[in-house]
Design an enzyme around this catalytic site. Structure first.
Site, mmCIF file in Angstrom:
data_model
loop_
_atom_site.group_PDB
_atom_site.id
_atom_site.type_symbol
_atom_site.label_atom_id
_atom_site.label_comp_id
_atom_site.label_asym_id
_atom_site.label_seq_id
_atom_site.Cartn_x
_atom_site.Cartn_y
_atom_site.Cartn_z
ATOM 1 N N PRO A 90 0.820 -1.220 0.000
ATOM 2 C CA PRO A 90 0.000 0.000 0.000
ATOM 3 C C PRO A 90 0.851 1.267 0.000
ATOM 4 C CG PRO A 90 -0.139 -1.144 2.127
ATOM 5 C CD PRO A 90 0.612 -2.044 1.195
ATOM 6 N N GLU A 117 2.809 -8.037 8.681
ATOM 7 C CA GLU A 117 3.098 -6.588 8.701
ATOM 8 C C GLU A 117 3.916 -6.160 7.490
ATOM 9 O OE1 GLU A 117 1.612 -4.510 10.688
ATOM 10 O OE2 GLU A 117 0.646 -6.289 11.496
ATOM 11 N N ARG A 155 -3.667 -7.778 -20.483
ATOM 12 C CA ARG A 155 -4.571 -7.270 -21.514
ATOM 13 C C ARG A 155 -3.835 -6.442 -22.571
ATOM 14 N NH1 ARG A 155 -8.366 -4.145 -20.733
ATOM 15 N NH2 ARG A 155 -10.198 -5.182 -21.536
ATOM 16 N N ASP A 170 -10.696 0.479 -24.207
ATOM 17 C CA ASP A 170 -11.354 0.538 -22.909
ATOM 18 C C ASP A 170 -11.280 1.899 -22.245
ATOM 19 O OD1 ASP A 170 -12.110 -2.264 -22.522
ATOM 20 O OD2 ASP A 170 -9.957 -2.573 -22.733
HETATM 21 C C1 LIG Z 1 -1.470 -6.200 6.057
HETATM 22 S S1 LIG Z 1 -0.483 -5.692 4.696
HETATM 23 C C2 LIG Z 1 0.850 -4.881 5.490
HETATM 24 C C3 LIG Z 1 0.687 -3.416 5.548
HETATM 25 C C4 LIG Z 1 1.875 -2.709 6.159
HETATM 26 N N1 LIG Z 1 1.925 -2.945 7.564
HETATM 27 C C5 LIG Z 1 1.755 -1.214 5.894
HETATM 28 O O1 LIG Z 1 1.178 -0.513 6.707
HETATM 29 O O2 LIG Z 1 2.204 -0.753 4.827
HETATM 30 C C6 LIG Z 1 0.228 -7.190 4.144
HETATM 31 C C7 LIG Z 1 0.664 -7.204 2.710
HETATM 32 O O3 LIG Z 1 -0.457 -7.023 1.870
HETATM 33 C C8 LIG Z 1 -0.069 -6.415 0.662
HETATM 34 N N2 LIG Z 1 -0.944 -5.240 0.433
HETATM 35 C C9 LIG Z 1 -1.826 -4.728 1.301
HETATM 36 N N3 LIG Z 1 -2.490 -3.687 0.790
HETATM 37 C C10 LIG Z 1 -2.034 -3.526 -0.471
HETATM 38 C C11 LIG Z 1 -2.313 -2.585 -1.504
HETATM 39 N N4 LIG Z 1 -3.206 -1.615 -1.353
HETATM 40 N N5 LIG Z 1 -1.648 -2.714 -2.675
HETATM 41 C C12 LIG Z 1 -0.729 -3.682 -2.843
HETATM 42 N N6 LIG Z 1 -0.413 -4.596 -1.891
HETATM 43 C C13 LIG Z 1 -1.039 -4.523 -0.707
HETATM 44 C C14 LIG Z 1 1.408 -6.053 0.791
HETATM 45 O O4 LIG Z 1 2.168 -7.027 0.093
HETATM 46 C C15 LIG Z 1 1.634 -6.142 2.274
HETATM 47 O O5 LIG Z 1 2.955 -6.496 2.582
#
Ligand SMILES: C[S@@+](CC[C@H](N)C(=O)[O-])C[C@H]1O[C@@H](n2cnc3c(N)ncnc32)[C@H](O)[C@@H]1O
Length: 254
Positions: A90, A117, A155, A170
């Protein structure tokens, strides 16, 4: 094969069904894309195959260990040293159609899916070329994000959508949302379809579609219009549409 995806995950089974259905399934069958899941746990060296540990400094949750990730990425890269390594997080660059198109020009992507995490920061610093987010929300893991990325990127690979269809048709092509689509029946519970679509007049249909794309984008995503590469004719059309919307919103419109 035009493009290869290596997915590094602790949950490889998540990928079996979604990627084998429909368009992606056919693209794999035709040999246009190859999707390989790599279980990060297979790159642990201890008896219990531990891939995570508690965070230094304390706090909740677990962190994915750097060594298994390092070995898994090195193994994937040993086949192609120029493979591009992406960590789904994220905290990454927001994923969009332009980024999907750009990634589709790379012959080999390695997608690292985090859990818990997230991953040890050193794995990011040492092995990752680009960090990508699929939106401003937090998922439990990177697997769904990797599937979204693979779907949108595939795609753009020639042949994946068939010979006549192209991803350029698209929404987001030229930064506009797509016009409304209809199919049979022409009357559904008294609700018809725009007459022009039955006219067989291709230039009138094209104009209607352009007008509706501009109208829909103005109403739903005005931020996209600023990026759109509009011709003088499109700009004139947009001006008319904006006037019309203004009238409708002030209650003067039809
Ligand atoms: C619970 S999340 C960890 C979030 C992390 N503690 C932070 O606050 O950035 C677990 C994993 O989900 C994936 N993930 C979660 N949200 C995502 C998003 N919006 N886009 C891409 N990957 C995501 C990532 O690979 C991340 O390491």
């Amino acid at each position: 094969m035009r493009m290869k995806f290596d997915i590094l995950t602790l949950f490889p089974n998540m990928f079996s069904s979604p990627l084998q259905e429909s368009i992606l399934g056919k693209a794999i069958e035709k040999g246009l894309i190859q999707i390989r899941t790599i279980n990060i746990r297979d790159f642990t060296l201890d008896k219990h195959q531990v891939a995570d540990d508690s965070p230094y400094g304390g706090g909740q949750g677990m962190v994915m260990k750097v060594e298994p990730i390092a070995r898994a990425i090195e193994s994937a890269k040993s086949q192609n040293p120029s493979a591009w390594a992406v960590y789904l997080t994220p905290q990454g660059k927001p994923f969009n159609q332009d980024l999907a198109r750009r990634l589709s020009t790379r012959p080999h992507l390695i997608l690292l899916c985090g859990r818990y995490e997230g991953v040890d920061e050193r794995a990011r610093e040492l092995f990752i070329d680009e960090e990508i987010s699929i939106g401003d929300y937090v998922l439990t893991g990177g697997e769904l994000a990797a599937m979204v990325l693979i779907d949108a990127v595939s795609r753009f690979i020639p042949g994946v959508l068939g010979s006549v269809r192209s991803a350029e048709d698209d929404s987001f092509f030229n930064s506009l949302l797509e016009y409304p689509q209809y199919t049979r029946p022409s009357d559904f519970r008294g609700r018809g379809i725009p007459e022009v679509l039955l006219s067989g007049n291709h230039s009138a249909i094209s104009l209607w579609r352009k007008r509706e794309a501009l109208r829909r984008t103005s109403l739903r995503r005005p931020d996209l219009l600023a990026k759109a590469n509009l011709s003088d004719e499109d700009k004139k059309l947009l001006e008319e549409i904006l006037q019309q919307i203004k009238k409708e919103q002030s209650g003067d419109g039809v």
